[in-house]
Design a protein around this motif. Structure first.
Motif, PDB file in Angstrom:
ATOM      1  N   LEU A   1       5.168  23.009  88.014  1.00 41.66           N
ATOM      2  CA  LEU A   1       4.553  24.290  88.383  1.00 41.66           C
ATOM      3  C   LEU A   1       5.325  25.389  87.683  1.00 41.66           C
ATOM      4  O   LEU A   1       6.519  25.253  87.447  1.00 41.66           O
ATOM      5  N   PHE A   2       4.644  26.488  87.381  1.00 40.18           N
ATOM      6  CA  PHE A   2       5.342  27.612  86.767  1.00 40.18           C
ATOM      7  C   PHE A   2       6.047  28.384  87.873  1.00 40.18           C
ATOM      8  O   PHE A   2       5.385  28.964  88.734  1.00 40.18           O
ATOM      9  N   PRO A   3       7.386  28.369  87.871  1.00 36.76           N
ATOM     10  CA  PRO A   3       8.101  28.915  89.031  1.00 36.76           C
ATOM     11  C   PRO A   3       7.935  30.429  89.182  1.00 36.76           C
ATOM     12  O   PRO A   3       8.171  30.964  90.262  1.00 36.76           O
ATOM     13  N   TRP A   4       7.535  31.111  88.087  1.00 35.17           N
ATOM     14  CA  TRP A   4       7.386  32.573  88.165  1.00 35.17           C
ATOM     15  C   TRP A   4       5.995  32.963  88.656  1.00 35.17           C
ATOM     16  O   TRP A   4       5.685  34.136  88.771  1.00 35.17           O
ATOM     17  N   MET A   5       5.144  31.974  88.906  1.00 37.74           N
ATOM     18  CA  MET A   5       3.816  32.285  89.423  1.00 37.74           C
ATOM     19  C   MET A   5       3.725  31.823  90.873  1.00 37.74           C
ATOM     20  O   MET A   5       4.304  30.804  91.242  1.00 37.74           O
TER      21      MET A   5
ATOM     22  N   PHE B   1       6.167  31.402  96.206  1.00 37.94           N
ATOM     23  CA  PHE B   1       6.586  30.856  94.926  1.00 37.94           C
ATOM     24  C   PHE B   1       6.941  29.379  95.116  1.00 37.94           C
ATOM     25  O   PHE B   1       7.341  28.973  96.212  1.00 37.94           O
TER      26      PHE B   1
END
Lengths: 285, 273
Positions: free
Chosen positions: A109-113, A153
């Motif tokens: 997963l994209f951690p900043w999204m 997040f």
């Protein structure tokens, strides 16, 4: 009634054996994959011929180093086979693409999204408008029981929750193929079972073709229509077994355990070869 | 909770207060020459007069806000801060795109990196003669020096940030159908921000060091200029007052940047990852 019908004793199931009403979806033919390493070469895959039909749930099963993830990555388009071809829906695989959604063991997963942004990302890439994306994301959040986590997040989610998000992200694309690389390998047993059930529910509802890599015999019997057992180096198809147990499957049933015993013998033999080679590798180095 | 915070505050204040007391005692007892080391009370009084407006409030000529901020200390602080901001903007503004290019393209990296490695160890201070030769005196050489101070930390961290992006994010983005540009904008850039921001924090710290030095040489206002000027008049209390101001502003900047980082990186695992 036979619970497990080997399709072919030879490593490669013939096309004739698979020919029925089902439409071939993923066709792997004559695939070899070799990696060059210092002082030699690893033959990760050798002579792989595999036809996966539309809507089939196939598990690739084997010990570490049998090339099951390599085969999945080749189908995903991450690394091309050294020889041979792979087609999906009749088109040769060259690159990764949204027609083959990928679920990784590490979630990726994209951690900043946020959860919702992760799920929406593929839809934004497709060029869909906010107004189209919003309801789709909400639907997936509901389907995977993530609604109350939509603005969290990934770091604030448990492993099971993260993998739900990763599955939702792939489902968002409506890809006909879902590729899963040991997706539940890092989860505890209870979470794992509930996600397995979830996956079966999604699969029956959507009719996707699923290729699922696992080293868990139990998991493969619980999930798959068909289990493809791979050998340890070079990775070849050792057995291709159709699982005809009725769903939902009962892992305590006699039939389940008979199949488990049979697969266990196959996989353990490869595991022993793996251990022999690794130990030899350690002592000669 | 509250009690332990008070306790922490008390512990933190213990040593500074003891040092101040000792300092005051040493001065009051006449152990040291007040020209060499003025007493804390003298420094505080000087700091206050440095901070306070120079002239009496006259509503006819200016608003009271302008009057409040008319003190020399405030002017100097704003002058120094504006140089830090300009220099940092120039330095980081050049370093960020270059770092992104060098991080993403191996060939750009191979061509440009040797030069960067050669220039990087040269301290910004060493550029002073050249900067005066090129830009004369005034703000230009100061901004140039500060920009150099901010440039390399931002550059090196941006390169490292881009190069350390976990390949699994790129694989995930590719399998979702992302183009190279989308991967760059939506994956590489945010994944590299923790590194870039820590480079920016170091860069601002360096900029703040360089601004003081630059002001001692090239301009006639700002905190660096003021403490050097005070030495010429043997105003050691003003020197120390200026130094304390520099320390307080530096601390405030670092706290603000760290707050901003925490907000921008609220998705980040922090120590765990």
């Amino acid at each position: 009634m036979p619970i497990a019908a080997p399709l072919a004793a030879s490593p490669a199931p013939s096309a004739a054996a698979l020919a029925d009403a089902a439409r071939p979806h993923i066709v792997v033919s004559g695939v070899d994959k070799r990696f060059v390493i210092p002082g030699g070469e690893i033959v990760a895959l050798k002579d792989i011929d595999l036809t996966i039909n539309e809507g089939e749930f196939v598990c690739l099963l084997g010990p570490s180093g049998c090339g099951k993830s390599t085969l999945l990555n080749a189908i995903a388009g991450f690394s091309a086979p050294t020889t041979g071809t792979i087609t999906v829906d009749g088109r040769a695989v060259k690159d990764p693409g949204p027609d083959r959604g990928m679920v990784f063991q590490e979630y990726a997963l994209f951690p900043w999204m946020t959860v919702a942004q992760n799920i929406a990302f593929g839809l934004e890439i497709k060029g869909m408008s906010r107004a189209q994306i919003e309801p789709k994301v909400n639907e997936l959040l509901a389907m995977l029981k993530l609604a109350e986590f939509r603005d969290r997040f990934p770091k604030d989610l448990s492993g099971g929750m993260r993998q739900r998000v990763a599955i939702a992200r792939v489902l968002a694309l409506d890809s006909p193929v879902m590729l899963m690389d040991e997706p539940f390998g890092a989860l505890d047993a209870l979470t794992r079972r509930s996600l397995q059930d979830e996956l079966i529910r999604i699969w029956s509802a959507t009719g996707k073709t699923i290729v699922f890599v696992t080293h868990s015999i139990e998991e493969s019997i619980y999930l798959a229509d068909r289990i493809v057992v791979l050998t340890y180096r070079p990775g070849t198809i050792k057995r291709d077994i159709k699982v005809e147990l009725p769903r939902p499957r009962d892992s305590a049933s006699t039939a389940f355990n008979e199949l488990k015993r049979e697969l266990s013998a196959l996989v353990t033999a490869e595991q022993h070869r793996f251990e022999e080679v690794e130990v030899k590798g350690l002592t000669t180095d | 909770m509250n009690i332990s915070r008070f306790k922490a505050l008390g512990e933190g204040l213990l040593v500074p207060v003891a040092v101040l007391l000792l300092w005051q005692v040493a001065c009051s007892a006449g152990w040291v020459n007040p020209m060499v080391l003025p007493s804390p009370a003298a420094v505080a009084a000087r700091w206050w007069s440095y901070l306070a407006p120079l002239e009496a409030y006259d509503p006819a000529t200016e608003s009271w806000i302008a009057w409040i901020f008319s003190g020399e200390l405030i002017h100097d602080s704003l002058a120094s801060l504006s140089r830090v901001v300009m220099g940092f903007a120039v330095g980081a503004g050049l370093a960020l795109p270059l770092g992104l290019f060098m991080g993403t393209s191996d060939s750009i990296y191979r061509y440009v990196n040797p030069l960067m490695q050669l220039l990087r160890p040269i301290p910004p201070i060493a550029y002073i003669p050249l900067s005066i030769l090129w830009f004369g005196l005034g703000n230009a050489p100061a901004v140039f020096l500060i920009a150099i101070g901010a440039f390399f930390p931002v550059l090196m961290n941006t390169i490292a940030g881009v190069r350390h992006v976990d390949s699994i994010y790129i694989r995930a983005a590719r399998s979702l159908g992302a183009s190279r540009l989308t991967i760059f904008r939506r994956v590489i850039l945010p994944a590299a921000t923790p590194y870039i921001l820590s480079g920016a924090r170091i860069g601002i710290g360096t900029a703040f060091i360089v601004v003081i030095v630059a002001e001692m040489i090239a301009v006639n206002n700002g905190l660096g200029f003021r403490i050097l000027e005070a030495r010429e008049y043997f105003w050691s209390d003003k020197i120390i007052a200026g130094m304390l101001t520099i320390g307080l502003i530096g601390l405030a900047i670092d706290l603000a940047v760290s707050r901003l980082n925490n907000h921008l990186l609220r998705w980040h695992r922090g120590l765990e990852s």
